[in-house]
Write an enzyme that holds these catalytic residues in place. Sequence first.
Site, short mmCIF file in Angstrom:
data_model
loop_
_atom_site.label_atom_id
_atom_site.label_comp_id
_atom_site.label_asym_id
_atom_site.label_seq_id
_atom_site.Cartn_x
_atom_site.Cartn_y
_atom_site.Cartn_z
CB SER A 27 -16.58 41.92 -26.40
OG SER A 27 -16.84 43.36 -26.63
CG HIS A 58 -12.94 45.52 -27.68
ND1 HIS A 58 -13.26 45.39 -28.93
CD2 HIS A 58 -13.90 45.24 -27.13
CE1 HIS A 58 -14.60 45.01 -29.04
NE2 HIS A 58 -14.94 44.84 -27.93
CG HIS A 80 -18.16 49.38 -29.79
ND1 HIS A 80 -16.76 49.29 -29.27
CD2 HIS A 80 -18.58 48.06 -30.09
CE1 HIS A 80 -16.69 47.88 -29.34
NE2 HIS A 80 -17.70 47.39 -29.65
CE1 TYR A 82 -19.48 51.02 -25.93
CE2 TYR A 82 -20.69 49.68 -27.48
CZ TYR A 82 -19.72 49.81 -26.57
OH TYR A 82 -18.79 48.54 -26.33
CD GLU A 83 -15.39 52.37 -27.80
OE1 GLU A 83 -14.35 52.31 -27.19
OE2 GLU A 83 -15.47 51.79 -28.91
CB ALA A 110 -19.40 39.28 -27.84
CG MET A 208 -24.52 47.07 -28.37
SD MET A 208 -23.92 47.75 -26.74
CE MET A 208 -25.27 46.85 -25.69
CB SER A 209 -19.93 45.97 -33.01
OG SER A 209 -19.86 44.73 -32.92
CG ASN A 232 -25.22 38.08 -23.33
OD1 ASN A 232 -24.24 38.32 -23.94
ND2 ASN A 232 -26.40 38.74 -23.33
CG HIS A 244 -18.73 43.86 -21.13
ND1 HIS A 244 -19.03 43.59 -22.42
CD2 HIS A 244 -17.37 43.96 -21.18
CE1 HIS A 244 -17.99 43.72 -23.26
NE2 HIS A 244 -16.76 43.99 -22.44
#
Length: 274
Positions: A27, A58, A80, A82-83, A110, A208-209, A232, A244
Site C-alpha cells: 500500500s 494499489h 489480498h 480480504y478482497e 505497509a 493483511m498480506s 501506523n 487507511h
Amino acid sequence: MVDYKKLADKILAKAIIKPEIALILGSGLGYITEHFENATIIEYKNIEGLPQSTVEGHKGRFVIGKFQGSSIIAMDGRFHYYEGHHIRDIVMPIYIFKEMDIKRLIITNAAGGINRSFLPGDIVAITDVINLAFKNPLIGPNNEKYGTRFPDMSSVIDQEWLDKVENGATEAGIELKRGTYIWVTGPSYETPAEIKAYELLGADMVGMSTVPEIIAASHCGMRILAFSCITNMASGILDKKLDHQEVVITAQRVRSKFRRIVNIALEAQKGEHV
C-alpha cells in the site's frame, strides 16, 4: 489448473527486457516504479484469469524495466484475501515469476507496529512470520514442478542477503530494524485485545498480506527478502483511531528511505550466483 507458463509467456511477450528479480509493492509503495527505465506497463485487467486489485494505493499493474541496473518485474499493487480472492489466486504471480525463471523476490508491505520500540516511518526487515489467518495457498494437489509437498519454513528469509542489506543500510545511515510479521485476514483493523494477544505471540508488526506470498515463494525455492513500512501503530498501542489514509500518507512520507533500502537490496545481490 492455471497454466502459469502461458501467462508468463503472455507477459514477457509485451516486455522489452526479461526480468531477473520480482518486486511486490504494498500500500502506497508503488512510487518506486516511477524510477524504472524503459518500463513496460501491463494492467492486471488485460491478463485473462488474473485477479484484480481493488484497494487504494494499489494501481493493479505489472511494471517491467531497469532499476538500479537490475531487470525487474514489479507488482504495483497486490491481491489480498480480504478482497474475496481465493487463497491460491492471491499467489498466482509467484508461480508466474517462477515460470519466468526468476529466483529472487523482494516483498514489501505497509504494517501496523506492535513492537513499542517501533515508530511510524520505520523500515523493518521481516525475519519470520506467523500465519494467524490459518490459510495456506498450498492446500490442494501439489505440482512437483514447482516444489515439494511439504516445504520447509524454518528459514523463509535469505539471511545472507539480508545481512548484506543491513550492512549497506548502516553505511548509508539508515536504521533497518528486524521483526516478526503476523498475518491476519482483515479487512477490519484489529482490536486492542487482539494486538495484546499478538504481542504475547511474539509479533512485532501486523498486516493483511505477505505471508501467502512468502509461503508460495518458499515452495518455489526462491530467495526472499521482505520489508515492512511501519505506517501506523497497531490498535491500542496509541490512543487514536486507525485509518487507511494514514497508511498511504506515511508510506509516501518515507518514500526516499524505502526506495534506498530497495536499491541496497538490489545492489547486495549483484555478482552472486543462484
